[in-house]
Scaffold this motif. Structure first.
Motif, PDB file in Angstrom:
ATOM      1  N   CYS A 161       0.698  -1.164  -0.186  1.00 60.27           N
ATOM      2  CA  CYS A 161      -0.088   0.057  -0.121  1.00 60.27           C
ATOM      3  C   CYS A 161       0.781   1.070  -0.020  1.00 60.27           C
ATOM      4  N   TYR A 162       0.819   2.149  -1.015  1.00 59.39           N
ATOM      5  CA  TYR A 162       1.444   3.400  -1.149  1.00 59.39           C
ATOM      6  C   TYR A 162       0.483   4.259  -1.320  1.00 59.39           C
ATOM      7  N   THR A 183      -5.448  11.140 -10.672  1.00 58.33           N
ATOM      8  CA  THR A 183      -5.575   9.871 -11.234  1.00 58.33           C
ATOM      9  C   THR A 183      -4.244   9.373 -12.034  1.00 58.33           C
ATOM     10  N   LEU A 184      -3.628  10.498 -12.740  1.00 60.09           N
ATOM     11  CA  LEU A 184      -2.652  10.298 -13.515  1.00 60.09           C
ATOM     12  C   LEU A 184      -1.260  10.134 -12.658  1.00 60.09           C
ATOM     13  N   ARG A 185      -1.363  10.950 -11.376  1.00 66.58           N
ATOM     14  CA  ARG A 185      -0.413  10.671 -10.570  1.00 66.58           C
ATOM     15  C   ARG A 185      -0.042   9.334 -10.184  1.00 66.58           C
ATOM     16  N   MET A 186      -1.282   8.775  -9.807  1.00 63.44           N
ATOM     17  CA  MET A 186      -1.101   7.433  -9.498  1.00 63.44           C
ATOM     18  C   MET A 186      -0.878   6.541 -10.375  1.00 63.44           C
ATOM     19  N   LEU A 187      -1.193   6.552 -11.713  1.00 61.36           N
ATOM     20  CA  LEU A 187      -0.907   5.681 -12.666  1.00 61.36           C
ATOM     21  C   LEU A 187       0.669   5.552 -12.911  1.00 61.36           C
ATOM     22  N   ARG A 188       1.161   7.055 -12.892  1.00 61.06           N
ATOM     23  CA  ARG A 188       2.632   7.166 -13.255  1.00 61.06           C
ATOM     24  C   ARG A 188       3.556   6.728 -12.205  1.00 61.06           C
ATOM     25  N   HIS A 189       2.929   6.936 -10.958  1.00 59.92           N
ATOM     26  CA  HIS A 189       3.673   6.018  -9.858  1.00 59.92           C
ATOM     27  C   HIS A 189       3.714   4.679 -10.016  1.00 59.92           C
ATOM     28  N   ALA A 190       2.755   4.047 -10.403  1.00 61.00           N
ATOM     29  CA  ALA A 190       2.597   2.577 -10.733  1.00 61.00           C
ATOM     30  C   ALA A 190       3.338   2.254 -11.770  1.00 61.00           C
ATOM     31  N   GLN A 191       3.519   3.181 -12.959  1.00 55.34           N
ATOM     32  CA  GLN A 191       4.402   2.741 -13.980  1.00 55.34           C
ATOM     33  C   GLN A 191       5.872   2.637 -13.756  1.00 55.34           C
ATOM     34  N   SER A 192       6.172   3.584 -12.878  1.00 62.20           N
ATOM     35  CA  SER A 192       7.627   3.673 -12.232  1.00 62.20           C
ATOM     36  C   SER A 192       8.138   2.936 -11.323  1.00 62.20           C
ATOM     37  N   THR A 193       7.179   1.957 -10.712  1.00 62.37           N
ATOM     38  CA  THR A 193       7.521   1.165  -9.523  1.00 62.37           C
ATOM     39  C   THR A 193       7.281  -0.444  -9.763  1.00 62.37           C
TER      40      THR A 193
END
Length: 266
Positions: free
Chosen positions: A61-62, A81-91
């Protein structure tokens, strides 16, 4: 057993109790699932810190530290929403990304959801409808004119700026390669779809930034533009009144065939 990896994206606004009610279920029922939370910055630091402390030892959980001030009907909801998606893509990329709000709650076990995604792997669960999808209020004018203000905070001024633009003939042109499509923002998308949206977003951000309620047309338009072969209805049950107000539910009761979450639960 074939499985799918899943990231749950939670748009949270003010109630830490509702957020915890949902997130605890996600983490307990899906032992491989990841949860990313965006907590509205306008709700203050104390509830944000409470959430951080509650889940600080939970590796799956982040909670985003860089938060947006969210306003209903405004670009900030897409931004969050885009901030969450970008974090997911980078991790850690996953097969699917499921967007929900703190008001959502499971109607079936998450193992049933994952089995359904396995059986329909590659399908994107999102509506991409024309403007008749909108229940009340303006339709095409949502994007043909600029909407600068939060309607709930400044209802008269919001309407006045819209009417002045119409009177002056300041109608905007839709980018030539886009056909605007609408639908519920509570979608479940594949990694391929998310990567495509994030690739397209910087190109069209200036157009969508001033759209009224862009969360109901932004991703929908890009999914339609890409012409993904397999599209299906969202997996979250929702209903609107004739004026476009989302219905609320006091309990998760009854049967919701084909749906795995309910919105919105008080």
């Amino acid at each position: 057993m074939v499985d799918v990896s899943l990231t749950y994206l939670v748009l949270a606004h003010n109630s830490t109790e509702r957020v915890a009610r949902l997130v605890d279920q996600l983490l307990a029922q899906d032992l491989s699932g990841r949860v990313i939370i965006h907590f509205d910055k306008k709700s203050g630091e104390a509830p944000y810190r409470w959430l951080c402390e509650r889940y600080h030892s939970q590796a799956r959980c982040y909670i985003l530290p860089q938060r947006a001030y969210c306003g209903w009907g405004q670009w900030s909801l897409v931004d969050a929403t885009l901030r969450m998606l970008r974090h997911a893509q980078s991790t850690c990329k996953t097969d699917y990304y499921y967007l929900m709000s703190e008001y959502c709650y499971p109607t079936q076990s998450l193992s049933a959801l994952k089995s359904y995604l396995v059986a329909n792997k590659g399908t994107n669960f999102i509506e991409c409808e024309d403007s008749r999808w909108i229940k009340g209020g303006i339709r095409e004018d949502r994007y043909l004119y600029r909407h600068f203000l939060n309607k709930r905070n400044y209802p008269r001024l919001h309407r006045w700026t819209y009417k002045v633009q119409k009177w002056l003939g300041l109608k905007r042109k839709v980018p030539q390669d886009l056909t605007i499509r609408f639908g519920s923002q509570w979608w479940c998308l594949t990694q391929e779809a998310v990567a495509y949206v994030l690739e397209q977003e910087p190109i069209y951000r200036s157009f969508f930034k001033w759209v009224w309620i862009p969360d109901e047309c932004f991703l929908q338009t890009f999914i339609y533009k890409k012409e993904f072969k397999n599209l299906s209805k969202p997996l979250t049950y929702y209903t609107f009144s004739s004026t476009g107000e989302a219905a609320t539910f006091s309990t998760v009761s009854g049967s919701y065939p084909g749906f795995f979450f309910l919105r919105k639960l008080k």
